[in-house]
Design a protein around this motif. Sequence first.
Motif, PDB file in Angstrom:
ATOM      1  N   PRO A  38       0.807  -1.224   0.000  1.00  0.00           N
ATOM      2  CA  PRO A  38       0.000   0.000   0.000  1.00  0.00           C
ATOM      3  C   PRO A  38       0.836   1.268   0.000  1.00  0.00           C
ATOM      4  O   PRO A  38       0.352   2.328  -0.416  1.00  0.00           O
ATOM      5  CB  PRO A  38      -0.835  -0.125   1.279  1.00  0.00           C
ATOM      6  N   ALA A  39       2.074   1.192   0.437  1.00  0.00           N
ATOM      7  CA  ALA A  39       2.923   2.388   0.492  1.00  0.00           C
ATOM      8  C   ALA A  39       3.446   2.780  -0.878  1.00  0.00           C
ATOM      9  O   ALA A  39       3.647   3.955  -1.169  1.00  0.00           O
ATOM     10  CB  ALA A  39       4.087   2.153   1.456  1.00  0.00           C
ATOM     11  N   THR A  40       3.708   1.798  -1.734  1.00  0.00           N
ATOM     12  CA  THR A  40       4.321   2.072  -3.041  1.00  0.00           C
ATOM     13  C   THR A  40       3.387   1.752  -4.204  1.00  0.00           C
ATOM     14  O   THR A  40       3.622   2.221  -5.323  1.00  0.00           O
ATOM     15  CB  THR A  40       5.601   1.247  -3.199  1.00  0.00           C
ATOM     16  N   GLY A  41       2.392   0.930  -3.960  1.00  0.00           N
ATOM     17  CA  GLY A  41       1.515   0.487  -5.032  1.00  0.00           C
ATOM     18  C   GLY A  41       2.105  -0.615  -5.887  1.00  0.00           C
ATOM     19  O   GLY A  41       1.473  -1.069  -6.845  1.00  0.00           O
ATOM     20  N   ILE A  42       3.304  -1.047  -5.560  1.00  0.00           N
ATOM     21  CA  ILE A  42       3.953  -2.102  -6.338  1.00  0.00           C
ATOM     22  C   ILE A  42       3.274  -3.437  -6.054  1.00  0.00           C
ATOM     23  O   ILE A  42       3.065  -3.806  -4.892  1.00  0.00           O
ATOM     24  CB  ILE A  42       5.458  -2.192  -6.001  1.00  0.00           C
ATOM     25  N   ARG A  43       2.949  -4.139  -7.128  1.00  0.00           N
ATOM     26  CA  ARG A  43       2.345  -5.462  -6.979  1.00  0.00           C
ATOM     27  C   ARG A  43       3.455  -6.512  -6.911  1.00  0.00           C
ATOM     28  O   ARG A  43       4.331  -6.561  -7.785  1.00  0.00           O
ATOM     29  CB  ARG A  43       1.404  -5.774  -8.138  1.00  0.00           C
ATOM     30  N   TYR A  44       3.386  -7.327  -5.885  1.00  0.00           N
ATOM     31  CA  TYR A  44       4.400  -8.361  -5.680  1.00  0.00           C
ATOM     32  C   TYR A  44       3.789  -9.750  -5.859  1.00  0.00           C
ATOM     33  O   TYR A  44       2.616  -9.980  -5.552  1.00  0.00           O
ATOM     34  CB  TYR A  44       5.017  -8.251  -4.284  1.00  0.00           C
ATOM     35  N   ASP A  45       4.625 -10.638  -6.322  1.00  0.00           N
ATOM     36  CA  ASP A  45       4.284 -12.044  -6.488  1.00  0.00           C
ATOM     37  C   ASP A  45       4.830 -12.798  -5.275  1.00  0.00           C
ATOM     38  O   ASP A  45       6.048 -12.904  -5.101  1.00  0.00           O
ATOM     39  CB  ASP A  45       4.919 -12.550  -7.786  1.00  0.00           C
ATOM     40  N   VAL A  46       3.920 -13.296  -4.407  1.00  0.00           N
ATOM     41  CA  VAL A  46       4.329 -13.980  -3.169  1.00  0.00           C
ATOM     42  C   VAL A  46       4.070 -15.478  -3.255  1.00  0.00           C
ATOM     43  O   VAL A  46       4.031 -16.169  -2.240  1.00  0.00           O
ATOM     44  CB  VAL A  46       3.622 -13.374  -1.944  1.00  0.00           C
ATOM     45  N   ALA A  82      11.984 -23.968  24.465  1.00  0.00           N
ATOM     46  CA  ALA A  82      11.772 -22.548  24.766  1.00  0.00           C
ATOM     47  C   ALA A  82      11.016 -21.894  23.617  1.00  0.00           C
ATOM     48  O   ALA A  82      11.469 -21.919  22.468  1.00  0.00           O
ATOM     49  CB  ALA A  82      13.107 -21.837  24.990  1.00  0.00           C
ATOM     50  N   GLY A  83       9.861 -21.327  23.928  1.00  0.00           N
ATOM     51  CA  GLY A  83       9.101 -20.590  22.923  1.00  0.00           C
ATOM     52  C   GLY A  83       9.519 -19.125  22.889  1.00  0.00           C
ATOM     53  O   GLY A  83       9.948 -18.564  23.900  1.00  0.00           O
ATOM     54  N   VAL A  84       9.384 -18.526  21.713  1.00  0.00           N
ATOM     55  CA  VAL A  84       9.727 -17.114  21.532  1.00  0.00           C
ATOM     56  C   VAL A  84       8.557 -16.435  20.825  1.00  0.00           C
ATOM     57  O   VAL A  84       7.977 -16.989  19.896  1.00  0.00           O
ATOM     58  CB  VAL A  84      11.010 -16.953  20.691  1.00  0.00           C
ATOM     59  N   ALA A  85       8.229 -15.234  21.277  1.00  0.00           N
ATOM     60  CA  ALA A  85       7.176 -14.443  20.640  1.00  0.00           C
ATOM     61  C   ALA A  85       7.721 -13.060  20.284  1.00  0.00           C
ATOM     62  O   ALA A  85       8.674 -12.574  20.901  1.00  0.00           O
ATOM     63  CB  ALA A  85       5.964 -14.310  21.560  1.00  0.00           C
ATOM     64  N   GLN A  86       7.102 -12.440  19.314  1.00  0.00           N
ATOM     65  CA  GLN A  86       7.520 -11.112  18.850  1.00  0.00           C
ATOM     66  C   GLN A  86       6.861 -10.064  19.736  1.00  0.00           C
ATOM     67  O   GLN A  86       5.816  -9.506  19.401  1.00  0.00           O
ATOM     68  CB  GLN A  86       7.108 -10.925  17.389  1.00  0.00           C
ATOM     69  N   THR A  87       7.475  -9.787  20.865  1.00  0.00           N
ATOM     70  CA  THR A  87       6.871  -8.900  21.861  1.00  0.00           C
ATOM     71  C   THR A  87       7.311  -7.449  21.726  1.00  0.00           C
ATOM     72  O   THR A  87       6.819  -6.598  22.457  1.00  0.00           O
ATOM     73  CB  THR A  87       7.202  -9.398  23.275  1.00  0.00           C
ATOM     74  N   VAL A  88       8.237  -7.187  20.830  1.00  0.00           N
ATOM     75  CA  VAL A  88       8.652  -5.798  20.581  1.00  0.00           C
ATOM     76  C   VAL A  88       7.786  -5.233  19.458  1.00  0.00           C
ATOM     77  O   VAL A  88       7.822  -5.734  18.334  1.00  0.00           O
ATOM     78  CB  VAL A  88      10.138  -5.725  20.198  1.00  0.00           C
ATOM     79  N   PRO A  89       7.001  -4.204  19.741  1.00  0.00           N
ATOM     80  CA  PRO A  89       6.097  -3.663  18.703  1.00  0.00           C
ATOM     81  C   PRO A  89       6.860  -3.113  17.507  1.00  0.00           C
ATOM     82  O   PRO A  89       7.951  -2.573  17.645  1.00  0.00           O
ATOM     83  CB  PRO A  89       5.346  -2.554  19.442  1.00  0.00           C
ATOM     84  N   ASP A  90       6.253  -3.260  16.350  1.00  0.00           N
ATOM     85  CA  ASP A  90       6.840  -2.747  15.120  1.00  0.00           C
ATOM     86  C   ASP A  90       5.703  -2.199  14.256  1.00  0.00           C
ATOM     87  O   ASP A  90       4.562  -2.649  14.366  1.00  0.00           O
ATOM     88  CB  ASP A  90       7.586  -3.875  14.392  1.00  0.00           C
ATOM     89  N   MET A  91       5.999  -1.251  13.399  1.00  0.00           N
ATOM     90  CA  MET A  91       4.992  -0.675  12.523  1.00  0.00           C
ATOM     91  C   MET A  91       5.182  -1.207  11.109  1.00  0.00           C
ATOM     92  O   MET A  91       6.272  -1.122  10.540  1.00  0.00           O
ATOM     93  CB  MET A  91       5.090   0.853  12.525  1.00  0.00           C
ATOM     94  N   VAL A  92       4.117  -1.741  10.553  1.00  0.00           N
ATOM     95  CA  VAL A  92       4.133  -2.255   9.187  1.00  0.00           C
ATOM     96  C   VAL A  92       2.867  -1.759   8.492  1.00  0.00           C
ATOM     97  O   VAL A  92       1.751  -1.986   8.989  1.00  0.00           O
ATOM     98  CB  VAL A  92       4.184  -3.794   9.159  1.00  0.00           C
ATOM     99  N   SER A  93       3.032  -1.089   7.378  1.00  0.00           N
ATOM    100  CA  SER A  93       1.897  -0.556   6.619  1.00  0.00           C
ATOM    101  C   SER A  93       0.952   0.252   7.503  1.00  0.00           C
ATOM    102  O   SER A  93      -0.274   0.137   7.401  1.00  0.00           O
ATOM    103  CB  SER A  93       1.140  -1.701   5.923  1.00  0.00           C
TER     104      SER A  93
END
Length: 251
Positions: free
Chosen positions: A44-52, A175-186
């Motif tokens: 959404p930031a660039t409008g570029i269409r990606y093939d995933v 040992a389990g790990v979770a992404q507990t540090v917030p990050d901004m995406v789109s």
Amino acid sequence: MLLLGAVLLTGAQDAHQTVRFIACPVYRDTDNGRKSGCWLASDPATGIRYDVTAAPTKPDWNHAILVEGFVATNGGDPCGGTVIEPATVSVLEEPCTRHLIRAEGYQGRRFALPARNVRPLYEARNKPSQPFAEGRFTIPFGYRSSFITYQLSDYYLDATINYALDVQPARIEIAGVAQTVPDMVSGREIVEDKALARTRAEVVRRALILRGIAPERIRIVKALSGPFVTEAFDGLSWPQARRVDVRIVPE
């Protein structure tokens, strides 16, 4: 056998053009044999269409996806989008309207069985020989998920279980790990509840028990020095925060 020491992946990630965004996926209905359809998503930031399409975990066209990956240097254009490979896709709760488009001349990719697929039980495999080494394994998870994904998490989990069965260890630490540090995406904050780390560890513990490992030999610990298996993240550092590390100590 996966007995690899921890390796920092940030160097590998920085050496390539990375892409990370949230979007609703689009399915392109190509006809190049079974499973040859394409998954596309636009940043959404660039409008570029990606093939995933190369992501081992596929989108759900009813929900938004978190895309993380590298722009492929020689990916061609089989689907009508800039190819991301390797790529990771996490299906989010946010609803999307189903969107299917025609092939429009794009061929898609002919299906090839991924290297990370669990081998059938009847197939002979190489077993470790004595004296047994300490086993170190890592199982990746999608964002906000404790689900064992097909042709990714299940592959690494199967390797973990097979080693445990082969060596009949004195103890196993998880040992389990979770992404507990917030990050901004789109424009959206992404962060995981810390309790998800425990949930992921419990999923792996139950899988070991179901395959015949004695429960009293398995212990969930606060942390291990992983990730132990770098291949599980295809050179990306972001997904490393969503994993389970396992240490198998032989008798």
